[in-house]
Design a protein around this motif. Structure first.
Motif, PDB file in Angstrom:
ATOM      1  N   ASP A   1     -16.461   1.832   4.526  1.00  0.00           N
ATOM      2  CA  ASP A   1     -15.260   0.214   3.954  1.00  0.00           C
ATOM      3  C   ASP A   1     -14.190   0.943   3.862  1.00  0.00           C
ATOM      4  O   ASP A   1     -12.744   0.186   3.776  1.00  0.00           O
ATOM      5  N   ALA A   2     -14.126   1.749   2.804  1.00  0.00           N
ATOM      6  CA  ALA A   2     -13.524   2.334   1.658  1.00  0.00           C
ATOM      7  C   ALA A   2     -12.025   3.084   2.578  1.00  0.00           C
ATOM      8  O   ALA A   2     -10.660   3.018   2.477  1.00  0.00           O
ATOM      9  N   ILE A   3     -12.547   3.605   4.108  1.00  0.00           N
ATOM     10  CA  ILE A   3     -11.524   3.771   4.889  1.00  0.00           C
ATOM     11  C   ILE A   3     -10.521   2.874   5.395  1.00  0.00           C
ATOM     12  O   ILE A   3      -9.484   2.236   5.724  1.00  0.00           O
ATOM     13  N   ALA A   4     -11.379   1.414   5.958  1.00  0.00           N
ATOM     14  CA  ALA A   4     -10.372   0.521   5.681  1.00  0.00           C
ATOM     15  C   ALA A   4      -9.534  -0.271   4.879  1.00  0.00           C
ATOM     16  O   ALA A   4      -8.444  -0.317   5.623  1.00  0.00           O
ATOM     17  N   LYS A   5      -9.824   0.344   3.997  1.00  0.00           N
ATOM     18  CA  LYS A   5      -9.866  -0.656   2.405  1.00  0.00           C
ATOM     19  C   LYS A   5      -8.018   0.533   2.332  1.00  0.00           C
ATOM     20  O   LYS A   5      -6.803  -0.048   2.032  1.00  0.00           O
ATOM     21  N   LEU A   6      -8.461   1.866   2.522  1.00  0.00           N
ATOM     22  CA  LEU A   6      -7.090   2.728   2.460  1.00  0.00           C
ATOM     23  C   LEU A   6      -5.850   2.708   3.207  1.00  0.00           C
ATOM     24  O   LEU A   6      -4.615   2.889   3.520  1.00  0.00           O
ATOM     25  N   GLU A   7      -7.050   2.509   4.505  1.00  0.00           N
ATOM     26  CA  GLU A   7      -5.822   1.943   6.064  1.00  0.00           C
ATOM     27  C   GLU A   7      -4.801   0.893   5.796  1.00  0.00           C
ATOM     28  O   GLU A   7      -3.247   0.809   6.074  1.00  0.00           O
TER      29      GLU A   7
ATOM     30  N   PHE B   1      -4.058  -0.431   2.467  1.00  0.00           N
ATOM     31  CA  PHE B   1      -3.036   0.498   1.718  1.00  0.00           C
ATOM     32  C   PHE B   1      -2.003   1.049   2.315  1.00  0.00           C
ATOM     33  O   PHE B   1      -0.800   0.506   1.904  1.00  0.00           O
ATOM     34  N   THR B   2      -1.821   1.895   3.124  1.00  0.00           N
ATOM     35  CA  THR B   2      -0.811   2.944   3.950  1.00  0.00           C
ATOM     36  C   THR B   2      -0.523   2.235   4.506  1.00  0.00           C
ATOM     37  O   THR B   2       0.876   2.844   5.068  1.00  0.00           O
ATOM     38  N   GLY B   3      -0.804   1.488   5.707  1.00  0.00           N
ATOM     39  CA  GLY B   3      -0.464   0.744   6.361  1.00  0.00           C
ATOM     40  C   GLY B   3      -0.721   1.817   7.867  1.00  0.00           C
ATOM     41  O   GLY B   3       0.135   1.118   8.691  1.00  0.00           O
ATOM     42  N   ARG B   4      -1.393   2.857   7.498  1.00  0.00           N
ATOM     43  CA  ARG B   4      -1.617   3.635   8.769  1.00  0.00           C
ATOM     44  C   ARG B   4      -3.085   4.150   9.079  1.00  0.00           C
ATOM     45  O   ARG B   4      -4.130   3.483   7.951  1.00  0.00           O
ATOM     46  N   LYS B   5      -3.266   4.126  10.534  1.00  0.00           N
ATOM     47  CA  LYS B   5      -4.674   4.032  10.563  1.00  0.00           C
ATOM     48  C   LYS B   5      -5.087   5.735  10.181  1.00  0.00           C
ATOM     49  O   LYS B   5      -4.656   6.681   9.752  1.00  0.00           O
ATOM     50  N   MET B   6      -6.444   5.479  10.007  1.00  0.00           N
ATOM     51  CA  MET B   6      -6.938   6.979   9.811  1.00  0.00           C
ATOM     52  C   MET B   6      -7.349   7.248  11.211  1.00  0.00           C
ATOM     53  O   MET B   6      -7.703   7.615  11.978  1.00  0.00           O
TER      54      MET B   6
END
Length: 418
Positions: A163-169, A171-176
């Protein structure tokens, strides 16, 4: 012209200066800055190339340079209780005043919090996010009341990492980039391994490591665990300590004898690093280890989020009293400890509550003496140098008596064998 090789202390200083300077520069250039708890899964942030600073690190630096009172006062003026963690009060006060003569960090654009170090951070970081009206990513790592970490907890934390990865994506507008994440996980493992190898060299007698140096190096295991510079630093520190250990060189530059070896349980009293260190040294007492080296020895299979979730929910603060007691007794045996100095840290009540029972088991099972002194990690009002020195003197007397008793028993045993 040959290059002069830096010592690990010089490199440590350079890296910390660069860490704070990079954050200030990033903010000035309009890049987002993240405030993160100290043992959060930093791998996700590093893999997303975000600029991260750690309020606990910053509060410790401010406290060590004796600039904490103005921030503590500011937070208390806002209504925060004197009973709240002083790192939290320093940070919330800093969020008000936004300048310190000691060290500065830019204001955050994102809050990233993992509750594996304590429950206080949940409301502390929530309040900071609310104050600046910015996003908060919260990873709730459940405490393990059983001796072993439960699979349910691991799965729960793994879900939150995803879920944190999805939220960071978002926030940044970029995929992990999962290849990049795996690389960062490998670097983090390697850095943690060198950190552990370096601190483990204190098993040698005499110890090449003065434990107060470990407190100083802790800042970089917090902020550079996922970077190659961190790996380089701790490998260099290990090599220096190994050379000293091979030469039977003790912890102090002046060659003073290491008469007693102790565990310091708890974090440092940052505003009183000098007095707490000097009082131990003048009595020949060396702090050779604590429960902290294990806290950043976070190891897992790179690329495996579930294994990473298990590692982050397995740290010392997440374990029950039986695990905590076994861990400290194991350290006492492995590091040939003569005594234990428990820091009853006003800011860290979860750890304090364990100390009395661990002290009881330490005496019952190993016969190792110990004392408890009152203090605080950053609030300078919660420490008495006189009380501290009196407790250290009491510990030294008990350790000396223990050594005499063991020598008498050895002599009697030797005579009997003839």
């Amino acid at each position: 012209m040959s290059e002069t090789k830096l010592t690990s202390k010089e490199l440590l200083s350079q890296l910390l200066q660069a860490h704070y300077a990079e954050a200030i520069t990033a903010k000035a250039e309009g890049k987002p800055v993240v405030w993160s708890t100290s043992i959060a899964p930093q791998e996700l942030l590093e893999a997303m190339d975000l600029t991260v600073v750690y309020p606990e690190n910053h509060a410790a630096a401010v406290g060590a340079r004796k600039d904490a009172p103005q921030f503590i006062s500011s937070a208390e003026t806002d209504g925060y209780s004197v009973d709240i963690c002083s790192y939290a009060r320093v940070n919330m006060g800093y969020a008000n005043l936004q300048f310190s003569e000691a060290e500065n960090i830019p204001m955050p654009d994102l809050i990233y919090c993992c509750s594996n170090i304590c429950c206080t951070v949940i409301k502390w970081y929530e309040n900071i996010a609310k104050k600046f009206n910015i996003p908060l990513i919260m990873i709730d790592a459940p405490f393990n009341p059983s001796y072993e970490v439960t699979e349910d907890n691991v799965i729960f934390v793994e879900g939150q990492l995803k879920d944190a990865i999805a939220k960071l994506e978002d926030f940044t507008g970029r995929k992990m980039d999962y290849d990049r994440l795996k690389d960062v996980m490998e670097i983090s493992n390697e850095t943690a391994t060198w950190w552990k190898k370096a601190t483990d060299l204190a098993v040698n007698v005499p110890s090449p490591l003065n434990g107060f140096d470990m407190f100083n190096y802790m800042a970089t295991i917090v902020c550079l665990r996922g970077r190659k510079a961190g790996t380089q630093l701790f490998k260099l520190w290990y090599e220096e300590l190994k050379e000293k250990a091979d030469g039977s060189i003790g912890p102090w530059k002046d060659g003073a004898e290491e008469k007693y070896r102790i565990i310091w349980d708890g974090i440092a009293c940052w505003p009183y690093l000098g007095p707490t260190y000097k009082i131990l040294k003048k009595n020949g007492v060396n702090m050779v280890t604590s429960t902290y080296p294990e806290s950043w020895t976070i190891l897992y299979e790179p690329g495996d989020l579930r294994d990473m979730a298990r590692a982050y929910d397995s740290i010392y603060t997440q374990r029950n009293i039986d695990y905590a007691a076994d861990r400290l007794l194991n350290l006492a045996t492995t590091f040939q400890i003569d005594g234990v100095l428990f820091h009853s840290n006003r800011s860290c009540k979860g750890m304090d509550f364990k100390q009395f029972e661990i002290q009881r088991r330490l005496t019952r099972e190993l016969g190792i003496p110990s004392v408890i002194f009152d203090g605080d990690q950053t609030d300078p009002n919660i420490f008495s140098e006189a009380q501290y020195e009196t407790r250290v003197q009491a510990l030294v007397e008990m350790m000396a008596e223990n050594k005499k008793r063991k020598e008498r028993e050895f002599d009697e045993s030797s005579r009997t064998s003839y």
